[in-house]
Design an enzyme around this catalytic site. Structure first.
Site, PDB file in Angstrom:
ATOM      1  N   ASP A  15       0.576 -13.268 -19.282  1.00  0.00           N
ATOM      2  CA  ASP A  15      -0.777 -12.596 -19.096  1.00  0.00           C
ATOM      3  C   ASP A  15      -1.266 -12.355 -20.704  1.00  0.00           C
ATOM      4  O   ASP A  15      -0.469 -11.636 -21.426  1.00  0.00           O
ATOM      5  CB  ASP A  15      -0.473 -11.541 -18.408  1.00  0.00           C
ATOM      6  CG  ASP A  15      -0.190 -11.693 -16.822  1.00  0.00           C
ATOM      7  OD1 ASP A  15      -0.997 -12.407 -16.342  1.00  0.00           O
ATOM      8  OD2 ASP A  15       0.795 -10.909 -16.443  1.00  0.00           O
ATOM      9  N   THR A 223       5.314  -2.419   1.827  1.00  0.00           N
ATOM     10  CA  THR A 223       5.151  -1.362   0.898  1.00  0.00           C
ATOM     11  C   THR A 223       3.742  -0.939   0.849  1.00  0.00           C
ATOM     12  O   THR A 223       2.848  -1.864   1.321  1.00  0.00           O
ATOM     13  CB  THR A 223       5.455  -2.029  -0.563  1.00  0.00           C
ATOM     14  OG1 THR A 223       4.635  -2.917  -0.859  1.00  0.00           O
ATOM     15  CG2 THR A 223       6.857  -2.452  -0.466  1.00  0.00           C
ATOM     16  N   LEU A 224       3.555   0.360   0.575  1.00  0.00           N
ATOM     17  CA  LEU A 224       2.247   0.976   0.770  1.00  0.00           C
ATOM     18  C   LEU A 224       1.702   1.815  -0.425  1.00  0.00           C
ATOM     19  O   LEU A 224       1.132   2.772  -0.409  1.00  0.00           O
ATOM     20  CB  LEU A 224       2.310   2.037   2.033  1.00  0.00           C
ATOM     21  CG  LEU A 224       2.652   1.559   3.408  1.00  0.00           C
ATOM     22  CD1 LEU A 224       3.115   2.390   4.282  1.00  0.00           C
ATOM     23  CD2 LEU A 224       1.503   0.977   4.036  1.00  0.00           C
ATOM     24  N   GLY A 254       5.262  -3.851  -6.909  1.00  0.00           N
ATOM     25  CA  GLY A 254       5.793  -4.606  -5.738  1.00  0.00           C
ATOM     26  C   GLY A 254       6.904  -5.518  -6.142  1.00  0.00           C
ATOM     27  O   GLY A 254       7.915  -5.898  -5.545  1.00  0.00           O
ATOM     28  N   ASP A 255       6.831  -6.092  -7.342  1.00  0.00           N
ATOM     29  CA  ASP A 255       7.921  -7.002  -8.011  1.00  0.00           C
ATOM     30  C   ASP A 255       9.412  -6.202  -8.353  1.00  0.00           C
ATOM     31  O   ASP A 255      10.183  -6.719  -7.962  1.00  0.00           O
ATOM     32  CB  ASP A 255       7.530  -7.747  -9.269  1.00  0.00           C
ATOM     33  CG  ASP A 255       6.397  -8.774  -8.906  1.00  0.00           C
ATOM     34  OD1 ASP A 255       6.502  -9.265  -7.840  1.00  0.00           O
ATOM     35  OD2 ASP A 255       5.741  -9.097  -9.878  1.00  0.00           O
TER      36      ASP A 255
HETATM   37  P1  ADP Z   1       2.413  -4.149  -4.633  1.00  0.00           P
HETATM   38  O1  ADP Z   1       2.683  -4.134  -6.397  1.00  0.00           O
HETATM   39  O2  ADP Z   1       3.064  -5.448  -4.193  1.00  0.00           O
HETATM   40  O3  ADP Z   1       1.001  -3.740  -4.384  1.00  0.00           O
HETATM   41  P2  ADP Z   1       2.860  -1.547  -3.860  1.00  0.00           P
HETATM   42  O4  ADP Z   1       1.910  -0.948  -4.550  1.00  0.00           O
HETATM   43  O5  ADP Z   1       2.924  -1.280  -2.567  1.00  0.00           O
HETATM   44  O6  ADP Z   1       3.148  -2.964  -4.119  1.00  0.00           O
HETATM   45  O7  ADP Z   1       4.180  -0.713  -4.370  1.00  0.00           O
HETATM   46  C1  ADP Z   1       5.447  -1.225  -4.086  1.00  0.00           C
HETATM   47  C2  ADP Z   1       6.546   0.224  -4.121  1.00  0.00           C
HETATM   48  O8  ADP Z   1       6.381   0.773  -5.258  1.00  0.00           O
HETATM   49  C3  ADP Z   1       5.832   1.154  -2.965  1.00  0.00           C
HETATM   50  O9  ADP Z   1       6.472   0.965  -1.544  1.00  0.00           O
HETATM   51  C4  ADP Z   1       6.323   2.380  -3.591  1.00  0.00           C
HETATM   52  O10 ADP Z   1       7.435   2.865  -3.024  1.00  0.00           O
HETATM   53  C5  ADP Z   1       6.365   2.421  -5.157  1.00  0.00           C
HETATM   54  N1  ADP Z   1       5.004   2.765  -5.654  1.00  0.00           N
HETATM   55  C6  ADP Z   1       3.938   2.084  -5.954  1.00  0.00           C
HETATM   56  N2  ADP Z   1       2.820   2.866  -6.367  1.00  0.00           N
HETATM   57  C7  ADP Z   1       3.546   3.947  -6.549  1.00  0.00           C
HETATM   58  C8  ADP Z   1       2.906   5.227  -7.222  1.00  0.00           C
HETATM   59  N3  ADP Z   1       1.637   5.613  -7.323  1.00  0.00           N
HETATM   60  N4  ADP Z   1       3.932   6.480  -6.982  1.00  0.00           N
HETATM   61  C9  ADP Z   1       4.966   6.257  -6.770  1.00  0.00           C
HETATM   62  N5  ADP Z   1       5.672   5.179  -6.168  1.00  0.00           N
HETATM   63  C10 ADP Z   1       4.641   3.945  -6.168  1.00  0.00           C
END
Ligand code: ADP
Length: 310
Positions: A15, A223-224, A254-255
């Site tokens: 990247d 994941t949220l 997410g990774d």
């Molecule tokens: P992706 O990168 O695939 O969009 P997510 O954003 O859902 O994945 O993040 C994966 C996990 O990491 C979440 O389920 C949560 O447990 C953790 N996470 C993500 N963002 C935050 C945050 N701002 N604060 C705390 N934990 C987070």
């Protein structure tokens, strides 16, 4: 227990993150505010995440015979990730992305798949013994579905569980989502799969139940982001809130989560404990700029869990 053995079939992407005052206009030479180079690709990130959580990790991937591969090799070796099944494609460039980040945080990405596009069924077949000797096969959707499907068939024949992170969303790859053990989408990917928004824990549990009916043999985890995650198996379900951390860059959450969840389940952790462990890895990832620097070692994840956030 002994260290779980995890094999990741996936992408390697360099990247070059450029911060720009605005997107370049036609014929314009635009001066960037700065440029940062990170090693990434969902496959690479998840392999490093699993290794830092303590797994004995291998990668099946393709790289170009260029400087990009040299950087990846050095880091994989430093992390103890076995790269004997990374094939170098003569004349091809290692995958590369140019994320352009604007002052308001919006970004646009130019992606060159490069050597990642060469990963094929033959690569999966040549790694059949490695897959058979592993405790889990971890996949994403940045490489050809045919390579992934072949690896899944090999894993299934040998009883090796498959963890699929269906990212980025690829509607044409639905077959993979039906033939894995664990399906791990984020809210956007889950929404695309069920055809309705997934905004909160209630929506996510409903979506997980629907996705579970489509085939994953063990379970579905959604994941949220800062709202945490949910998990559902054929026997139980759990919702786990996110830890409170000072978030600076969501890249790689997410990774980190997927690599950690696969390790936790291979170690025999119960659903809720595995979700909490993976959520802590995800929370740590958002506290650092770039994906790889945010992939935490196990002791750091455990300390974050014990403190309840930072
Ligand atoms: P992706 O990168 O695939 O969009 P997510 O954003 O859902 O994945 O993040 C994966 C996990 O990491 C979440 O389920 C949560 O447990 C953790 N996470 C993500 N963002 C935050 C945050 N701002 N604060 C705390 N934990 C987070």
């Amino acid at each position: 227990m002994s260290r779980p053995r995890i094999v990741v079939l996936g992408s390697l992407v360099v990247d070059l993150v450029v911060r720009l005052p605005h997107l370049p206009r036609r014929h314009e030479t635009l001066i960037a505010l700065d440029v940062a180079r990170h090693l990434g690709g969902k496959g690479f990130n998840q392999a490093v995440a699993a290794a830092r959580c303590g797994a004995s990790t291998s990668m099946i991937a393709c790289a170009g015979d260029d400087d990009g591969w040299g950087s990846f090799r050095a880091l994989l070796e430093a992390e103890g990730v076995d790269h004997r099944h990374v094939r170098l494609v003569a004349g091809a460039a290692t995958g590369m992305a140019l994320p352009m980040v604007l002052p308001d945080g919006d970004n646009s990405i130019v992606l060159l798949p490069g050597a990642n596009a060469a990963l094929d069924e033959g690569d999966a077949e040549r790694a059949a013994d490695l897959v058979a000797a592993s405790d889990a096969l971890l996949l994403q959707q940045e490489v050809s579905p045919t390579a992934s499907l072949r690896a899944v068939a090999i894993a299934r024949e040998r009883g090796v569980p498959v963890f699929l992170n269906p990212a980025p969303a690829r509607p044409e790859a639905a077959e993979l989502a039906e033939d894995c053990d664990w399906l791990l989408p984020n809210e956007v990917e889950a929404a695309a799969m069920v055809g309705r928004p997934v905004r909160d824990t209630t929506d996510a549990l409903e979506a997980a139940e629907e996705l579970l009916q489509r085939g994953p043999r063990a379970g579905v985890v959604i994941t949220l982001g800062a709202r945490g995650c949910v998990g559902m198996t054929h026997e139980e379900h759990a919702a786990v809130p996110a830890l409170k951390v000072a978030a600076v860059d969501p890249t790689g959450a997410g990774d980190a989560f997927c690599g950690a969840f696969a390790v936790a389940r291979c170690e025999g952790m119960a659903l809720r404990d595995a979700l909490r462990f993976a959520a802590a890895a995800g929370a740590h990832a958002v506290t650092r700029v770039g994906a790889e620097p945010g992939l935490a070692r196990r002791a750091v994840i455990e300390a974050l869990l014990a403190s309840g956030g930072a």
